[in-house]
Design an enzyme around this catalytic site. Sequence first.
Site, mmCIF file in Angstrom:
data_model
loop_
_atom_site.group_PDB
_atom_site.id
_atom_site.type_symbol
_atom_site.label_atom_id
_atom_site.label_comp_id
_atom_site.label_asym_id
_atom_site.label_seq_id
_atom_site.Cartn_x
_atom_site.Cartn_y
_atom_site.Cartn_z
ATOM 1 N N LYS A 162 0.852 -1.184 0.000
ATOM 2 C CA LYS A 162 0.000 0.000 0.000
ATOM 3 C C LYS A 162 0.890 1.237 0.000
ATOM 4 C CE LYS A 162 -4.216 -1.800 0.578
ATOM 5 N NZ LYS A 162 -5.304 -1.611 -0.386
ATOM 6 N N ASP A 190 -0.550 -0.965 -4.573
ATOM 7 C CA ASP A 190 -1.905 -0.390 -4.552
ATOM 8 C C ASP A 190 -1.835 1.036 -4.036
ATOM 9 O OD1 ASP A 190 -4.567 0.181 -4.467
ATOM 10 O OD2 ASP A 190 -5.138 -1.477 -3.142
ATOM 11 N N GLU A 218 -2.274 -0.892 -8.787
ATOM 12 C CA GLU A 218 -3.713 -0.889 -8.556
ATOM 13 C C GLU A 218 -4.217 0.537 -8.272
ATOM 14 O OE1 GLU A 218 -4.813 -4.051 -5.929
ATOM 15 O OE2 GLU A 218 -6.727 -3.127 -5.431
ATOM 16 N N ASP A 243 -9.701 -0.849 -9.307
ATOM 17 C CA ASP A 243 -10.379 -1.411 -8.133
ATOM 18 C C ASP A 243 -11.581 -0.530 -7.772
ATOM 19 O OD1 ASP A 243 -11.188 -2.517 -5.765
ATOM 20 O OD2 ASP A 243 -9.362 -2.097 -4.640
ATOM 21 N N LYS A 267 -14.409 -7.334 -6.118
ATOM 22 C CA LYS A 267 -14.640 -7.621 -4.697
ATOM 23 C C LYS A 267 -16.135 -7.817 -4.508
ATOM 24 C CE LYS A 267 -10.748 -4.920 -3.032
ATOM 25 N NZ LYS A 267 -10.327 -3.559 -2.642
#
Length: 362
Positions: A162, A190, A218, A243, A267
Site C-alpha cells: 500500500k 496499490d 492498482e 479497483d 470484490k
Amino acid sequence: MKIKKIQLGEIIVPLRTPFKTSLRTVDAVHDIVVKVTTDTGHVGYVEAPPTAVITGETRASIRSAIEELIAPKLIGRDILAMEDNQELLHSALIGNTSAKAAVDMALYDLWAQELGQPLYRALGGSRNVIETDLTISVNDVEEMVRDSLEAIRRGFKVLKIKIGKNEALDLKRIEAIRSAVGKDIVLRVDANQGWNVKEALSIIDKFEKRGLGIELIEQPIHFSNLQGMIEVTKHSSIPIMADESIFSPIHALEVIQRRGADIINIKLMKSGGIYQALNILSIAQIHNVPCMIGCMLESKISVSAAAHLAAAKNSILYVDLDGPGLCTIDPVLGGPSFEEEKIIMNERPGLGIEAIEGLRLY
Ligand code: MG
C-alpha cells in the site's frame, strides 16, 4: 428448502497490526454477521464489513438495509430459485453493495448446500488450492520493510504494497522493500487513488527505470477520473488494475471498452455479491481481461465465499484474499482453511462454515 429466518449480529476480530492505506487506518475487523436459516434447519453464515470510504456503508446502514428492505422480500423464498431471488435482492434498494453481498453469499451458500456440493464445485470449479498475496500497510520505510520480511517468513511469495501518500517517499518504500526481499518475491502496488495522472506516470517511470520489478499498479488515481485512468493505462509500461473504479458490470464494461485498465479487481462487497461478480467476470472474459479477486477488511466468514469464487473461475489470475491472514484469530469453524499463503478448499456442501465463535446476534 425455503428461507425461514434472517438474523443479524456483530463480530469483532483484532488485527495483527493496524491496516493502513492512503484512505484509512483500522485496528480491528468489526463487521455485521448475517445468519440465514431455512425451514430444513440448514444455516448460512455470512458477513458484511462497513467500508464507508469505499462503499459508503456503515454497520447501521447495512443492518437497516437488510432488516427493513431485503429480508422481507426473501423470507419464504425457495433457495433453488436463484435468478428470482437475485432479482428481488438487487431491486430491494440501490447501492448498499456490502449489505447485498452478505445476503447474496448466503443465497449461494444455501443453494450449494441444497445441491450437496461445495460452492466452488457447484459453480463449475476444480481448483482446490489457491494462493493469496498479503497486504503490507503504508507506514515508515523501516516498518514496511520489517512487515514485508515477516510476511515472507510466514510463507507469502506475493506482497501487495500500500502506497499512494507521497511520490518521493513511495519510491523509497518500494526500493527499500525490493532490496530487502530480493528479486524472487512478487511485488504488486496499490495506490488507493492516492496520485494524480502526472504523479502516477512519473512514479511508474521510475519503478521501471530502477528495475523494481512491479507486477501491477492498482487504482493509481481517483475512481471517478476515467479519462485519467485511460491516460495512465495508455502510457504505463506496468499493467494497471482498476479497483475502486469498478463496482458493477456496467462499470467493468465501460472501463474495459475505453481501456481504462488492464486488469479488474473484483470484490464481492463492491459488486453486491457473487451473482454480479459472475457478470463482471463474463464481461472480462469476453474481452480477454484478467481479473483479481480481492476483499475488504473481512474475517474468514465472507472471504470464504470469495475463495469459493476464485477456486471456481480460471479467469481469476490474481488472488488478494488476505483478510484472514491479517486477523489475530479465526472465528470460523469449518470453511476453506487459510494456511498463510495457501487457501485450501473444504469439501463440505456450500461455503462449509459450521459455526462462528464470538458471534453476538442482536
Ligand atoms: Mg485496492
